[in-house]
Design a protein around this motif. Structure first.
Motif, PDB file in Angstrom:
ATOM      1  N   PRO A  31      -4.465  11.556 -17.389  1.00 38.39           N
ATOM      2  CA  PRO A  31      -4.543  10.099 -17.260  1.00 38.39           C
ATOM      3  C   PRO A  31      -3.142   9.504 -17.330  1.00 38.39           C
ATOM      4  O   PRO A  31      -2.248  10.102 -17.933  1.00 38.39           O
ATOM      5  CB  PRO A  31      -5.398   9.688 -18.474  1.00 38.39           C
ATOM      6  N   PRO A  32      -2.885   8.349 -16.710  1.00 39.49           N
ATOM      7  CA  PRO A  32      -3.845   7.534 -15.963  1.00 39.49           C
ATOM      8  C   PRO A  32      -3.940   7.894 -14.486  1.00 39.49           C
ATOM      9  O   PRO A  32      -4.507   7.144 -13.711  1.00 39.49           O
ATOM     10  CB  PRO A  32      -3.247   6.135 -16.134  1.00 39.49           C
ATOM     11  N   LEU A  33      -3.374   9.066 -14.088  1.00 41.08           N
ATOM     12  CA  LEU A  33      -3.393   9.439 -12.674  1.00 41.08           C
ATOM     13  C   LEU A  33      -4.782   9.820 -12.205  1.00 41.08           C
ATOM     14  O   LEU A  33      -5.076   9.743 -11.007  1.00 41.08           O
ATOM     15  CB  LEU A  33      -2.428  10.601 -12.427  1.00 41.08           C
ATOM     16  N   ILE A  93       0.867  -1.181   0.000  1.00 44.64           N
ATOM     17  CA  ILE A  93       0.000   0.000   0.000  1.00 44.64           C
ATOM     18  C   ILE A  93       0.902   1.229   0.000  1.00 44.64           C
ATOM     19  O   ILE A  93       1.707   1.407   0.913  1.00 44.64           O
ATOM     20  CB  ILE A  93      -0.922   0.016   1.229  1.00 44.64           C
ATOM     21  N   ASN A  94       0.777   2.052  -1.003  1.00 43.07           N
ATOM     22  CA  ASN A  94       1.566   3.287  -1.094  1.00 43.07           C
ATOM     23  C   ASN A  94       0.667   4.493  -0.879  1.00 43.07           C
ATOM     24  O   ASN A  94      -0.458   4.542  -1.402  1.00 43.07           O
ATOM     25  CB  ASN A  94       2.239   3.412  -2.466  1.00 43.07           C
ATOM     26  N   MET A  95       1.177   5.444  -0.112  1.00 43.86           N
ATOM     27  CA  MET A  95       0.533   6.760  -0.027  1.00 43.86           C
ATOM     28  C   MET A  95       1.469   7.765  -0.676  1.00 43.86           C
ATOM     29  O   MET A  95       2.630   7.904  -0.276  1.00 43.86           O
ATOM     30  CB  MET A  95       0.239   7.144   1.427  1.00 43.86           C
ATOM     31  N   VAL A  96       0.962   8.429  -1.721  1.00 41.99           N
ATOM     32  CA  VAL A  96       1.788   9.333  -2.512  1.00 41.99           C
ATOM     33  C   VAL A  96       2.090  10.587  -1.707  1.00 41.99           C
ATOM     34  O   VAL A  96       1.174  11.280  -1.224  1.00 41.99           O
ATOM     35  CB  VAL A  96       1.083   9.686  -3.842  1.00 41.99           C
ATOM     36  N   ASP A  97       3.377  10.865  -1.547  1.00 41.31           N
ATOM     37  CA  ASP A  97       3.828  12.054  -0.823  1.00 41.31           C
ATOM     38  C   ASP A  97       3.934  13.197  -1.824  1.00 41.31           C
ATOM     39  O   ASP A  97       4.959  13.386  -2.484  1.00 41.31           O
ATOM     40  CB  ASP A  97       5.172  11.775  -0.156  1.00 41.31           C
ATOM     41  N   ASP A  98       2.859  13.975  -1.943  1.00 37.01           N
ATOM     42  CA  ASP A  98       2.806  15.019  -2.960  1.00 37.01           C
ATOM     43  C   ASP A  98       1.879  16.137  -2.493  1.00 37.01           C
ATOM     44  O   ASP A  98       0.875  15.896  -1.813  1.00 37.01           O
ATOM     45  CB  ASP A  98       2.301  14.432  -4.289  1.00 37.01           C
ATOM     46  N   ARG A 129       7.775   8.381  -9.102  1.00 37.88           N
ATOM     47  CA  ARG A 129       7.728   6.921  -9.082  1.00 37.88           C
ATOM     48  C   ARG A 129       6.290   6.431  -9.222  1.00 37.88           C
ATOM     49  O   ARG A 129       6.028   5.406  -9.860  1.00 37.88           O
ATOM     50  CB  ARG A 129       8.353   6.383  -7.801  1.00 37.88           C
ATOM     51  N   TRP A 130       5.361   7.156  -8.616  1.00 42.70           N
ATOM     52  CA  TRP A 130       3.958   6.783  -8.766  1.00 42.70           C
ATOM     53  C   TRP A 130       3.520   6.903 -10.224  1.00 42.70           C
ATOM     54  O   TRP A 130       2.782   6.050 -10.735  1.00 42.70           O
ATOM     55  CB  TRP A 130       3.106   7.676  -7.866  1.00 42.70           C
ATOM     56  N   TYR A 180       3.269  -4.205  -8.769  1.00 41.97           N
ATOM     57  CA  TYR A 180       4.044  -4.253 -10.009  1.00 41.97           C
ATOM     58  C   TYR A 180       5.085  -5.374  -9.989  1.00 41.97           C
ATOM     59  O   TYR A 180       5.337  -6.028 -10.995  1.00 41.97           O
ATOM     60  CB  TYR A 180       4.718  -2.903 -10.256  1.00 41.97           C
ATOM     61  N   TRP A 181       5.700  -5.603  -8.830  1.00 41.73           N
ATOM     62  CA  TRP A 181       6.777  -6.595  -8.749  1.00 41.73           C
ATOM     63  C   TRP A 181       6.260  -7.989  -8.397  1.00 41.73           C
ATOM     64  O   TRP A 181       7.055  -8.888  -8.108  1.00 41.73           O
ATOM     65  CB  TRP A 181       7.827  -6.151  -7.735  1.00 41.73           C
TER      66      TRP A 181
END
Length: 536
Positions: free
Chosen positions: A158-160, A142-147, A212-213, A182-183
């Motif tokens: 897209p696709p964001l 689970i990733n939380m985007v730091d932005d 990276r996201w 992804y991995w």
């Protein structure tokens, strides 16, 4: 923030009071914190086992529901004092994956026996040749985007845009949650069946940067080729796995070399294709060229196309082979006179196609040498074909007689494909010349062959295929040897007293009163005798 992770068989989750549904709870997380965590990288992990019901064992779905709340709040809307809409972000997804398993029913055509697993045969009889099976992978991140980009609704590219959720009232967007698998390689998925009571599950939480996201989101987007069917989508997953394995296991310098070589290979392939068409399109004489090799190439391309159509192959590969067959068919019109006989029709409906050797081929000695080469070649080719057909019939399994014919011909061509090049070597030997060959195209193809040799030893593949990659090298080295021994002798003086060196250097002025001559030394109106042509 507080993290709540629930596992449920329902797509819409409401069982907050069921304690067994809560898989992981983590309190006092800080948004954008890259320094804490178990490895001081902002990441946390939790491992456990998920109890599954009979429904999940029988191809049912299972979902993960992730909630982040501000510390002190709860994700359950029914707890009025602890729930706040703007203090809660939620996302969910199905965590099992449905994959199709195909059963190829093959058998020995003589004995009717097969080495296939009896359990697989029984499942194929119960569910058909294509079975949809639920699969499980034990890892998920689970990733939380730091932005802090001030995204505006309607302007997210897209696709964001499918991951950014806006509040309908305030217009602000919630923290971006992203399920990163992804991995997760396809080979690590295992089927869910009645023998499994619990599923192992390792869940990770990590912050993720914006760039990276964007990379992960772009790679996870489905290919535009998916409108062609699920088969192509599954094959694209397997092809992506090969890229992932290369990124994970290959030395970085070797990986960089492979990428550069791949680009060079594509350029050489295009140049070889272009020069091959230019050579045959501008060819006026067939002196020194094997016409029968062109026909054999058409036969070989047709067998390959029928074989990949009979077996499951990528659609793009099928199209490329089909285009190659069309080019080989076009070459026939350049080496022979093809006409439609409208008077003598097939079945009284279709015009009959007639083939006739071109005059430049009939009048040359190449036709004699071409016939001689294929006559000698048939003494070796047909016995080998018969032996390989018997071997394939006795020891290999096939879907039917049609598949046996195609696989036998394809295997024979894959093993002895270099034989199609030997007639041209024989013609070069008899003519003692290689000036008639498209050397530019051959050079590009040879360079691509050497590149294929590099891939053969870098990428895992069967040993027979690796040996097949080396066979074209041997033939090309023979071509190079012939070019070396059949060099043009520029010092030889012809019957007009002119050598190749004289033609390269400026010519001296003609004596007074001498008749004018053409550039090749032939007087106007004159014609060389066959003996003179042979000497030249």
């Amino acid at each position: 923030m507080d993290l709540y992770v629930y596992i449920s068989e329902h797509e819409h989750f409401t069982d907050f009071n069921v304690s067994s549904a809560l898989f992981w709870q983590k309190r006092d997380l800080v948004y954008g914190d890259w320094t804490s965590g178990e490895n001081a990288d902002g990441c946390y992990e939790h491992y456990g086992e998920v109890d599954i019901s009979q429904s999940v064992q029988q191809n049912g779905s299972i979902y993960i529901h992730v909630y982040f709340t501000k510390s002190g709040f709860h994700p359950d809307p029914r707890q009025k004092n602890l729930y706040r809409r703007l203090a809660t972000v939620h996302t969910s997804r199905m965590i099992n994956k449905y994959k199709r398993r195909r059963f190829q029913k093959t058998k020995n055509l003589l004995t009717g026996e097969t080495e296939a697993d009896p359990e697989m045969i029984k499942r194929a009889e119960d569910y058909g040749p294509v079975e949809v099976i639920s699969h499980w992978h034990p890892n998920l991140t689970i990733n939380m985007v730091d932005d802090h980009t001030p995204w505006v609704k309607g302007s997210v590219p897209p696709p964001l845009d499918q991951y950014v959720k806006f509040d309908a009232i305030s217009g602000d967007y919630y923290p971006i949650l992203y399920f990163n698998d992804y991995w997760n390689l396809q080979k690590d998925y295992f089927p869910i069946n009645e023998t499994l009571q619990r599923l192992p599950f390792r869940l990770s939480f990590c912050p993720l940067s914006l760039w990276r996201w964007q990379l992960y989101a772009a790679q996870s987007t489905k290919s535009p080729w998916n409108f062609l069917g699920e088969d192509l989508y599954e094959q694209s997953d397997e092809e992506q796995d090969s890229v992932k394995v290369a990124l994970l296991e290959t030395n970085p310098y070797l990986l960089a070399l492979t990428i550069v070589v791949s680009i060079v290979h594509s350029i050489f392939e295009f140049l070889a294709f272009k020069n091959d068409i230019q050579f045959w399109n501008s060819r006026q004489s067939l002196e020194g060229l094997s016409v029968r090799s062109v026909f054999f190439g058409v036969f070989q391309s047709l067998v390959v196309l029928l074989y990949i159509l009979d077996n499951e192959t990528n659609f793009v590969v099928q199209v490329s082979v089909f285009i190659g067959l069309l080019i080989d068919l076009w070459k026939i019109t350049k080496v022979m006179d093809v006409r439609l006989d409208r008077e003598n029709k097939v079945a009284g409906v279709f015009p009959r196609i007639t083939f006739k050797d071109k005059s430049t081929y009939i009048e040359s000695s190449t036709k004699v040498y071409d016939d001689m080469a294929f006559r000698y070649l048939s003494w070796i080719l047909f016995p080998l074909l018969g032996c390989y057909a018997v071997y394939s019939l006795l020891y290999l399994e096939h879907k039917g007689w049609y598949s046996w014919v195609l696989s036998m011909l394809y295997g024979f061509l894959l093993t002895f494909g270099f034989i199609t090049m030997t007639p041209q070597l024989f013609i070069n030997y008899k003519l003692k010349s290689v000036a008639h060959l498209p050397w530019r195209m051959l050079t590009y193809k040879a360079l691509n062959t050497f590149i294929d040799d590099l891939f053969a030893f870098v990428i895992k593949m069967p040993m027979m295929y690796r040996i097949g990659c080396l066979r074209d090298d041997v033939v090309f080295f023979i071509y190079l040897y012939q070019r070396w021994i059949y060099r043009v002798d520029l010092t030889r003086i012809n019957e007009f007293g002119v050598s190749g060196e004289d033609q390269v250097s400026p010519r001296p002025p003609l004596p007074a009163g001498s008749p004018p001559t053409l550039p090749d030394g032939v007087p106007p109106g004159g014609e060389k005798t066959p003996e003179d042509k042979k000497k030249d």
